[in-house]
Design a protein around this motif. Structure first.
Motif, PDB file in Angstrom:
ATOM      1  N   ARG A  19      17.739  13.766 -12.385  1.00 20.27           N
ATOM      2  CA  ARG A  19      17.232  14.596 -12.835  1.00 20.27           C
ATOM      3  C   ARG A  19      16.653  15.882 -12.183  1.00 20.27           C
ATOM      4  NH1 ARG A  19      13.521  14.914 -16.466  1.00 20.27           N
ATOM      5  NH2 ARG A  19      14.510  13.513 -18.096  1.00 20.27           N
ATOM      6  N   PRO A  20      16.093  16.106 -11.339  1.00 18.81           N
ATOM      7  CA  PRO A  20      16.186  17.167 -10.942  1.00 18.81           C
ATOM      8  C   PRO A  20      16.784  16.847  -9.036  1.00 18.81           C
ATOM      9  CG  PRO A  20      13.967  16.594 -11.490  1.00 18.81           C
ATOM     10  CD  PRO A  20      15.088  15.185 -11.732  1.00 18.81           C
ATOM     11  N   VAL A  21      16.963  15.788  -8.736  1.00 18.53           N
ATOM     12  CA  VAL A  21      17.901  15.651  -8.339  1.00 18.53           C
ATOM     13  C   VAL A  21      19.397  15.899  -8.313  1.00 18.53           C
ATOM     14  CG1 VAL A  21      19.171  14.492  -5.541  1.00 18.53           C
ATOM     15  CG2 VAL A  21      16.603  14.226  -6.857  1.00 18.53           C
ATOM     16  N   ARG A  22      20.101  16.072  -9.069  1.00 16.42           N
ATOM     17  CA  ARG A  22      20.699  16.628  -9.526  1.00 16.42           C
ATOM     18  C   ARG A  22      20.946  17.727  -9.803  1.00 16.42           C
ATOM     19  NH1 ARG A  22      21.282  11.358 -12.470  1.00 16.42           N
ATOM     20  NH2 ARG A  22      19.667  12.518 -14.309  1.00 16.42           N
ATOM     21  N   ARG A  23      19.556  17.857  -9.689  1.00 15.94           N
ATOM     22  CA  ARG A  23      19.987  20.245  -9.959  1.00 15.94           C
ATOM     23  C   ARG A  23      19.813  20.764  -9.146  1.00 15.94           C
ATOM     24  NH1 ARG A  23      15.735  19.904 -14.035  1.00 15.94           N
ATOM     25  NH2 ARG A  23      13.905  19.246 -12.639  1.00 15.94           N
ATOM     26  N   LEU A  24      18.711  20.363  -7.706  1.00 16.23           N
ATOM     27  CA  LEU A  24      19.088  20.770  -6.589  1.00 16.23           C
ATOM     28  C   LEU A  24      20.545  20.301  -5.963  1.00 16.23           C
ATOM     29  CD1 LEU A  24      17.312  21.144  -4.181  1.00 16.23           C
ATOM     30  CD2 LEU A  24      16.940  19.267  -3.316  1.00 16.23           C
ATOM     31  N   LEU A  25      21.204  19.403  -6.212  1.00 15.85           N
ATOM     32  CA  LEU A  25      22.491  19.550  -5.627  1.00 15.85           C
ATOM     33  C   LEU A  25      23.292  20.835  -6.653  1.00 15.85           C
ATOM     34  CD1 LEU A  25      22.738  15.864  -6.141  1.00 15.85           C
ATOM     35  CD2 LEU A  25      22.368  17.264  -3.457  1.00 15.85           C
ATOM     36  N   ASN A  26      23.180  20.715  -7.422  1.00 16.97           N
ATOM     37  CA  ASN A  26      23.438  21.707  -8.428  1.00 16.97           C
ATOM     38  C   ASN A  26      23.117  23.127  -7.812  1.00 16.97           C
ATOM     39  OD1 ASN A  26      22.882  24.595 -10.888  1.00 16.97           O
ATOM     40  ND2 ASN A  26      24.926  23.265 -11.296  1.00 16.97           N
ATOM     41  N   GLN A  27      22.328  24.048  -7.208  1.00 19.27           N
ATOM     42  CA  GLN A  27      21.537  24.442  -6.561  1.00 19.27           C
ATOM     43  C   GLN A  27      22.069  24.924  -5.462  1.00 19.27           C
ATOM     44  OE1 GLN A  27      17.500  24.261  -7.529  1.00 19.27           O
ATOM     45  NE2 GLN A  27      17.671  24.803  -9.494  1.00 19.27           N
ATOM     46  N   MET A  28      22.486  23.848  -4.760  1.00 16.70           N
ATOM     47  CA  MET A  28      23.001  23.994  -3.261  1.00 16.70           C
ATOM     48  C   MET A  28      24.312  23.914  -3.014  1.00 16.70           C
ATOM     49  SD  MET A  28      20.132  21.180  -1.551  1.00 16.70           S
ATOM     50  CE  MET A  28      20.649  21.338  -0.058  1.00 16.70           C
ATOM     51  N   ALA A  29      24.689  23.950  -3.996  1.00 17.42           N
ATOM     52  CA  ALA A  29      26.511  23.558  -4.480  1.00 17.42           C
ATOM     53  C   ALA A  29      27.463  24.696  -4.288  1.00 17.42           C
ATOM     54  CB  ALA A  29      27.096  22.262  -4.976  1.00 17.42           C
ATOM     55  N   ASP A  30      27.101  25.749  -3.863  1.00 18.87           N
ATOM     56  CA  ASP A  30      28.021  27.074  -4.511  1.00 18.87           C
ATOM     57  C   ASP A  30      28.822  27.365  -2.883  1.00 18.87           C
ATOM     58  OD1 ASP A  30      28.949  29.134  -5.608  1.00 18.87           O
ATOM     59  OD2 ASP A  30      27.700  30.418  -4.569  1.00 18.87           O
ATOM     60  N   GLY A  31      30.312  27.222  -2.783  1.00 16.00           N
ATOM     61  CA  GLY A  31      31.075  27.286  -1.995  1.00 16.00           C
ATOM     62  C   GLY A  31      30.853  25.905  -0.863  1.00 16.00           C
ATOM     63  N   LYS A  32      30.587  24.788  -1.230  1.00 19.46           N
ATOM     64  CA  LYS A  32      29.915  23.954  -0.300  1.00 19.46           C
ATOM     65  C   LYS A  32      31.488  22.428  -0.763  1.00 19.46           C
ATOM     66  CE  LYS A  32      26.499  25.404   1.552  1.00 19.46           C
ATOM     67  NZ  LYS A  32      24.960  25.437   1.299  1.00 19.46           N
ATOM     68  N   ARG A  33      31.906  22.228   0.910  1.00 27.59           N
ATOM     69  CA  ARG A  33      32.408  20.900   0.833  1.00 27.59           C
ATOM     70  C   ARG A  33      31.715  19.092   0.219  1.00 27.59           C
ATOM     71  NH1 ARG A  33      34.544  21.217   6.512  1.00 27.59           N
ATOM     72  NH2 ARG A  33      32.576  22.213   6.488  1.00 27.59           N
ATOM     73  N   PHE A  34      31.555  19.117  -1.200  1.00 25.82           N
ATOM     74  CA  PHE A  34      31.103  18.030  -1.260  1.00 25.82           C
ATOM     75  C   PHE A  34      31.055  16.940  -1.356  1.00 25.82           C
ATOM     76  CE2 PHE A  34      28.253  15.786  -4.916  1.00 25.82           C
ATOM     77  CZ  PHE A  34      27.356  15.697  -4.324  1.00 25.82           C
ATOM     78  N   LEU A  35      30.438  15.842  -0.913  1.00 24.29           N
ATOM     79  CA  LEU A  35      30.707  14.250  -0.206  1.00 24.29           C
ATOM     80  C   LEU A  35      29.738  13.826  -1.678  1.00 24.29           C
ATOM     81  CD1 LEU A  35      32.675  11.686   0.581  1.00 24.29           C
ATOM     82  CD2 LEU A  35      30.510  12.107   2.475  1.00 24.29           C
TER      83      LEU A  35
END
Length: 725
Positions: A549-565
């Motif tokens: 859960r915290p890892v997914r929360r971190l990805l949510n916070q880091m993802a703005d405008g990013k290309r995600f894989l």
């Protein structure tokens, strides 16, 4: 050999379910047979034609009655089987123009298939008939006029006429079946062991609180009313036998009809069947009607918790029941409180009565809270079962003491487990209120004796039992599991049917993702902004790894405008969080069609554009080696072990993580971040990676309060190219 059984008697063989042999021998003796010996699932005897017919009509325990025509030792080859069959004078048994079928059982080194054995016996019969100048009989395997019995076991071949036809347990009344019904002859055996025939003669009442389609209570009524179990059958095997004596049969049947008529008038006992299912009750009533005894049984609907002693039943009687016993481990959470409720209602409503409880799970029987004075072993199909005879104490004081001793009240261990659950809930209460999380772990093998992981998903609870080591007594581990299931619903405030139980062992490769059931039962949960599909029944895992859960929360916070894989994307929960965090586009890669469909459903549930958030089926190693795209944010969460042809058959994350990370970093854009996570408890990061990349161990930041007691549950790293800004 004459055309009928001689008055001195001929050799017969009566078959029955395993475990009923002694009872059947006693019954056959009472019916006039002369028992020679018992064997596994059968009894050898001698009897006249009248007694043979009486057994077919009156036996409550037999499956089949065979008139033995030949028994030979040292039979191994097809030629030997054919020889034995062709030496019998079949013209005395097979009528012209009639059909027959051969039921072959057993095998030898040269006869490995029952169909081949049956064909060989049939050929011998045909040859014998044609040698006697008789026409060739027709073969009808479904509804023959005459059934031939053949059994080959350790070189002994037995051939005979099946006088019963269809199995004698098929009384003809049970066309409406409930869930997992008992066979009629097993039900009769249970009633005999419970002493019902004697109780019925004294006029005692009988109650089945979980009657299902009514087999137990109907068999009890037939016994109490002196009604032959086979009276309603229209046909027996001997009707197609050349030696059949119709006048003897008619006289025997007239006698049985007269006894049944008198028995229905003289019956003293009252019988009651209860069930919560309207469908089961409708089936039970229809079955009782076909059995010819509808007026002898009262059927009532209602939950077990509402069961009351019938007001007409003034004297103590027998509670006879066959509750479900959890053939699958996932059924146990509902059954522990069911058995406890059965014991509670017996003590409160039926003091001084006796209970006869049939179960394949003695630990569930223990939850009734009554001490067994006797128990008998039976087989129900392939299941080893026990009939527990349980006196119900006459006074409340005795009931309380008995319940405490037998386990209906909370044991010390169960109370300790309940206390730990309460303590953990109290510890998490503030965090849950602040975070709004409704999916969390409340217990994770905190006490070694109770090796469970307990996860809450809103109004549902997912329980995983870690398989105990060999040093732990399996019976003791089972009792502790029952203790836990007893207290879980009350402490966590959920319904027993909303507790889902699975057993977890060390999983290799993709085993953790393998299907356990096919219910398709899934529901939505919320995690932050995301809505996600969860299935607690069909797979070992649920579709949502709570510790990440915290890892997914971190990805949510880091993802703005990013290309995600998202590599090894599973059900796409990390992709959903990244997309809701503002990722411009994404690619999710996995090899499982099932979980990719689940990922698509999660994306659709959150109204995310499939043209911007693509799902790709491929081996992640192959995809990384062939892809040309770059990504600003990559999540790499491989399994600890996985089968992969590209890595000599096995992916070992400790051995192979450096290659995986290097391949992923080749797809990482300048200034981008790779989040690498794995669940290898003793994981050590490759030194070469530390020298090549800028790596930060963020493991300690990726555990919410519900997982902080197991800091090695997963490892997590942020990896960037050196010199990146």
């Amino acid at each position: 050999m004459t055309n009928s059984l001689s008055t001195m008697g001929s050799m017969l063989f009566a078959t029955c379910p395993k475990g009923l042999e002694t009872l059947l021998a006693e019954e056959l003796t009472a019916l006039g047979g002369e028992v020679a010996r018992t064997t596994v699932a059968g009894v050898h005897l001698q009897a006249s034609i009248d007694v043979a017919y009486r057994i077919c009509l009156w036996s409550r325990l037999a499956n089949r009655l065979i008139l033995v025509l030949a028994q030979e030792e040292g039979v191994e080859t097809p030629n030997a089987v054919h020889g034995v069959a062709s030496n019998i004078d079949w013209s005395r048994h097979v009528m012209s123009g009639r059909s027959l079928a051969v039921d072959f059982h057993g095998q030898s080194a040269q006869i490995r298939h029952t169909r081949y054995g049956a064909q060989t016996v049939k050929d011998g019969i045909v040859d014998a008939l044609q040698a006697a100048g008789r026409e060739r009989p027709t073969i009808d395997v479904r509804q023959p006029d005459l059934r031939i019995y053949a059994n080959l076991y350790r070189g002994r071949l037995t051939l005979g006429i099946d006088l019963s036809g269809n199995s004698l347990h098929q009384r003809g009344y049970r066309k409406e079946l409930g869930h997992a019904p008992l066979k009629e002859n097993l039900a009769a055996a249970l009633l005999i062991r419970a002493g019902w025939p004697e109780r019925a003669r004294r006029g005692e009442p009988l109650v089945d609180p979980l009657c299902g389609s009514g087999t137990l209570v109907i068999e009890a009524a037939l016994m109490a009313a002196d009604t032959a179990p086979g009276l309603r059958r229209e046909r027996y095997g001997f009707h197609g036998w050349a030696g059949h004596d119709e006048s003897a049969w008619r006289e025997l049947k007239r006698e049985a009809e007269a006894r049944a008529s008198l028995g229905r008038r003289r019956i003293k006992s009252r019988l009651y069947g209860f069930d919560i299912s309207p469908q089961a009750l409708a089936a039970a009533k229809a079955n009782a009607m076909r059995a010819g005894i509808p007026a002898l049984i009262e059927f009532h609907g209602g939950a077990l918790a509402e069961l009351k002693r019938p007001v007409e039943s003034e004297q103590p009687g027998l509670i006879m029941t066959n509750p479900p016993y959890g053939e699958r481990i996932g059924e146990l959470p509902e059954l522990v409180p069911l058995y406890a409720a059965l014991g509670e209602r017996a003590r409160s409503e039926f003091p001084g009565w006796s209970m006869a409880l049939f179960t394949a799970n003695p630990d569930l029987g223990h939850r009734v809270g009554l001490r067994a004075e006797k128990q008998y072993a039976f087989k129900n199909g392939a299941l080893d079962c026990k009939l527990l005879l349980l006196p119900v104490p006459e006074s409340p004081d005795q009931s309380s003491e008995s319940a405490q001793e037998a386990g209906s009240a909370r044991s010390d261990g169960a109370q300790m487990f309940a206390n730990r659950l309460e303590k953990n809930r109290k510890r998490l209460r503030k965090w849950l209120k602040q975070s709004g999380e409704r999916c969390y772990r409340v217990y994770d093998a905190d006490m070694p004796e109770y090796a469970l992981a307990v996860d809450v998903y809103g109004e549902r609870v997912h329980v995983q039992e870690y398989a105990p080591p060999r040093s732990v007594n399996p019976a003791q581990a089972q009792r502790r599991l029952m203790d836990a299931l007893q207290v879980l619903p009350g402490v966590l405030g959920v319904r027993p049917e909303n507790v889902y139980l699975k057993q977890r062992e060390r999983q290799a490769g993709k085993a953790q993702y393998q299907k356990r059931d096919s219910s398709g039962e899934r529901f939505q949960v919320r995690e932050g902004q995301a809505l996600l599909w969860v299935n607690l029944r069909d797979y070992l895992d649920t579709g949502l790894f709570l510790d990440h859960r915290p890892v997914r929360r971190l990805l949510n916070q880091m993802a703005d405008g990013k290309r995600f894989l998202n590599l090894f994307c599973y059900t796409g929960t990390a992709t959903v969080q990244a997309a809701l965090g503002g990722a411009s586009d994404s690619v999710s890669v996995d090899l499982s069609n099932t979980y990719l469909e689940w990922a698509r459903d999660n994306l659709a549930l959150n109204r995310l554009d499939p043209s911007r958030h693509r799902v790709v089926r491929d081996d992640c190693l192959h995809w990384l080696e062939t892809a040309g795209s770059e990504f600003d944010l990559i999540f790499l969460d491989p399994p600890t072990f996985s089968n992969s042809k590209r890595m000599e058959g096995t992916l070992d994350i400790q051995r192979d993580h450096a290659r995986l990370v290097n391949l992923a970093m080749a797809r990482l854009a300048p200034g981008g971040t790779l989040v690498f996570s794995n669940n290898q408890r003793r994981f050590q990061l490759d030194e070469g990676l530390l020298q090549r990349y800028e790596i930060k161990d963020i493991t300690s930041r990726t555990f919410d309060p519900d997982f902080q007691r197991r800091p090695n549950l997963h490892h997590c790293f942020q990896i960037r190219h050196r010199g990146a800004k």
